[in-house]
Design a protein around this motif. Structure first.
Motif, mmCIF file in Angstrom:
data_model
loop_
_atom_site.group_PDB
_atom_site.id
_atom_site.type_symbol
_atom_site.label_atom_id
_atom_site.label_comp_id
_atom_site.label_asym_id
_atom_site.label_seq_id
_atom_site.Cartn_x
_atom_site.Cartn_y
_atom_site.Cartn_z
ATOM 1 N N LEU A 1 0.828 -1.210 0.000
ATOM 2 C CA LEU A 1 0.000 0.000 0.000
ATOM 3 C C LEU A 1 0.860 1.256 0.000
ATOM 4 N N SER A 2 1.997 1.227 0.705
ATOM 5 C CA SER A 2 2.902 2.385 0.731
ATOM 6 C C SER A 2 3.500 2.627 -0.652
ATOM 7 N N PHE A 3 3.843 1.541 -1.328
ATOM 8 C CA PHE A 3 4.379 1.663 -2.688
ATOM 9 C C PHE A 3 3.345 2.288 -3.610
ATOM 10 N N TRP A 4 2.093 1.874 -3.482
ATOM 11 C CA TRP A 4 1.001 2.411 -4.302
ATOM 12 C C TRP A 4 0.778 3.891 -4.017
ATOM 13 N N VAL A 5 0.743 4.254 -2.727
ATOM 14 C CA VAL A 5 0.528 5.657 -2.338
ATOM 15 C C VAL A 5 1.664 6.530 -2.847
ATOM 16 N N ALA A 6 2.911 6.057 -2.706
ATOM 17 C CA ALA A 6 4.061 6.838 -3.169
ATOM 18 C C ALA A 6 4.006 7.040 -4.677
ATOM 19 N N TRP A 7 3.578 6.018 -5.396
ATOM 20 C CA TRP A 7 3.452 6.131 -6.857
ATOM 21 C C TRP A 7 2.401 7.170 -7.221
ATOM 22 N N LYS A 8 1.265 7.162 -6.517
ATOM 23 C CA LYS A 8 0.193 8.120 -6.818
ATOM 24 C C LYS A 8 0.649 9.554 -6.577
ATOM 25 N N GLN A 9 1.478 9.749 -5.561
ATOM 26 C CA GLN A 9 1.908 11.104 -5.202
ATOM 27 C C GLN A 9 2.794 11.748 -6.259
ATOM 28 N N VAL A 10 3.495 10.932 -7.032
ATOM 29 C CA VAL A 10 4.381 11.506 -8.052
ATOM 30 C C VAL A 10 3.727 11.534 -9.425
ATOM 31 N N GLN A 11 2.457 11.068 -9.513
ATOM 32 C CA GLN A 11 1.768 11.119 -10.795
ATOM 33 C C GLN A 11 1.216 12.512 -11.035
ATOM 34 N N PRO A 12 1.335 13.017 -12.271
ATOM 35 C CA PRO A 12 0.758 14.337 -12.574
ATOM 36 C C PRO A 12 -0.753 14.283 -12.491
ATOM 37 N N SER A 13 -1.365 15.396 -12.124
ATOM 38 C CA SER A 13 -2.815 15.467 -12.065
ATOM 39 C C SER A 13 -3.382 15.362 -13.467
ATOM 40 N N GLU A 14 -4.676 15.086 -13.549
ATOM 41 C CA GLU A 14 -5.308 14.925 -14.859
ATOM 42 C C GLU A 14 -5.198 16.194 -15.691
ATOM 43 N N VAL A 15 -5.239 17.351 -15.014
ATOM 44 C CA VAL A 15 -5.164 18.613 -15.756
ATOM 45 C C VAL A 15 -3.747 18.867 -16.230
#
Length: 411
Positions: free
Chosen positions: A223-237
């Motif tokens: 879950l930590s790996f998933w959360v960390a990945w989401k945090q560095v993803q650019p927003s949809e905009v």
């Protein structure tokens, strides 16, 4: 069928402009055949019949398309209706917003490519297929990730034990993943797939002699790996390289009329065609909606909307017209005069033939937000499958969009 033995295709038409005689078709053909026939748009241009291949966009046969057609037919014969559903599940998996590492694992698991006990035995006959954790059942992907008591313990620690029901355990892993993606949206579905990955990591640790490791550690790490990945993803905009501003509707030049057209497909119900004519000052001269029970594909429907608009413009006596659509495929085809050998190409030829009757006409592509009035007209409800026009008035649903377009016109 005796009465139609010597008939030709034209005998199945009715009216002017001609349409399929559905009542006659149903007298001699099965319902599923009638549904397919009435999807074929009728063309008023007289030209020699040609052979067309339905499984390519341009209607021309290729060895590649023939190979894929035969392969798909064999899959359907062997597996019934599962072929199309399996292809859908792969698309759903790869579109899920998860790290590529996890998506690759899910794909391999559903493809039966994990080195679980039963798969290893298929390659090494001496290998023991029994699960080395519970020592009860043969280790399949489903057992290793969902059915083993140790896997169930991990799902419980992750707070999602209810996702691994008896129904889930006995079904295939592909069916379980498909059900998760179908019945659960967003974060919940993603968490299920992340825990599936954690379950495999927990299994591997046990096979490497770390059986006493607390499963919660694997849950937290995944879950930590998933959360960390989401945090560095650019927003949809911000993920758009260039954030596109709204395209405003632009009036034609003095002396021209702009004809905006669009189409809507309502599934088995039929199609809606919308058109609106503006003068060079942006004033709406006429709006029209035509709702038909024909079941066309989107591209053919767009061509039929263009035909409907041009016929209306001709009835109005207009002779200098800009035909504007948000269907790039249609506009490109009309400009290049290159028509595919299929229903869309025939419909396009009919549009160009009608356009040639104007003394001056040009074709223009715009994005959806520059064609919003025609778009709303095409989607106008309720469906009464008739042709309606508005002169000097505007449908209530469409009026706000007309106002927005008028405000964007430079003074």
């Amino acid at each position: 069928m005796t009465g139609m033995v010597n008939s030709v295709v034209a005998d199945w038409f009715i009216g002017q402009p001609c349409k399929w005689n559905e009542e006659l078709l149903r007298q001699f053909l099965y319902e599923f055949e009638v549904r397919e026939i009435i999807k074929i748009p009728l063309c008023s241009i007289h030209e020699a019949d040609t052979l067309a291949w339905a499984h390519t966009k341009n209607g021309i046969y290729t060895v590649k398309s023939g190979y894929h057609f035969i392969r798909e037919q064999k899959r359907l014969e062997i597996g019934g209706g599962e072929a199309s559903s399996n292809s859908d599940i792969w698309t759903k998996i790869w579109r899920t917003k998860l790290p590529p590492k996890i998506l690759s694992f899910i794909w391999r698991a559903c493809k039966g490519a994990l080195p679980c006990g039963l798969n290893v035995q298929k390659r090494v006959s001496e290998a023991d297929p029994t699960c080395q954790r519970c020592l009860k059942d043969n280790e399949t992907e489903t057992h290793a990730l969902l059915g083993c008591p140790f896997a169930l313990n991990l799902w419980g620690k992750g707070g999602m034990e209810e996702m691994v029901t008896e129904e889930g355990v006995v079904c295939s892993l592909v069916a379980w993943v498909e059900r998760v993606l179908r019945c659960h949206r967003g974060e919940e579905a993603c968490k299920c797939l992340v825990l599936l990955w954690a379950s495999w990591n927990y299994r591997n640790a046990a096979y490497h002699g770390v059986l006493s490791t607390e499963p919660m550690l694997f849950v937290e790490k995944a879950l930590s790996f998933w959360v960390a990945w989401k945090q560095v993803q650019p927003s949809e905009v911000s993920s758009r390289l260039v954030q596109q501003e709204r395209v405003a509707w632009i009036p034609p030049r003095n002396g021209q009329w702009k004809l905006n057209v669009d189409a809507a497909v309502f599934g088995d119900a039929g199609c809606g065609l919308g058109m609106v004519v503006h003068d060079y000052q942006g004033k709406v001269e006429r709006m029209g909606v035509q709702q038909v029970r024909d079941k066309w594909c989107p591209e053919v429907a767009e061509a039929m909307a263009a035909e409907f608009g041009l016929l209306t413009a001709k009835q109005m006596g207009l002779d200098n017209v800009v035909l504007e659509s948000d269907c790039l495929t249609l506009i490109t085809m009309l400009k290049s005069k290159s028509f595919p050998n299929n229903y869309f190409g025939r419909a396009g030829k009919k549009v160009l033939d009608l356009a040639s009757s104007f003394s001056c006409i040009c074709f223009n592509f715009t994005r959806r937000d520059g064609n919003v009035v025609a778009h709303e007209l095409a989607h106008l409800v309720p469906l009464d499958f008739s042709t309606r026009y508005w002169v000097g008035s505007i449908p209530e649903r469409v009026e706000p969009f007309v106002v927005v377009d008028s405000l964007a016109i430079p003074n």
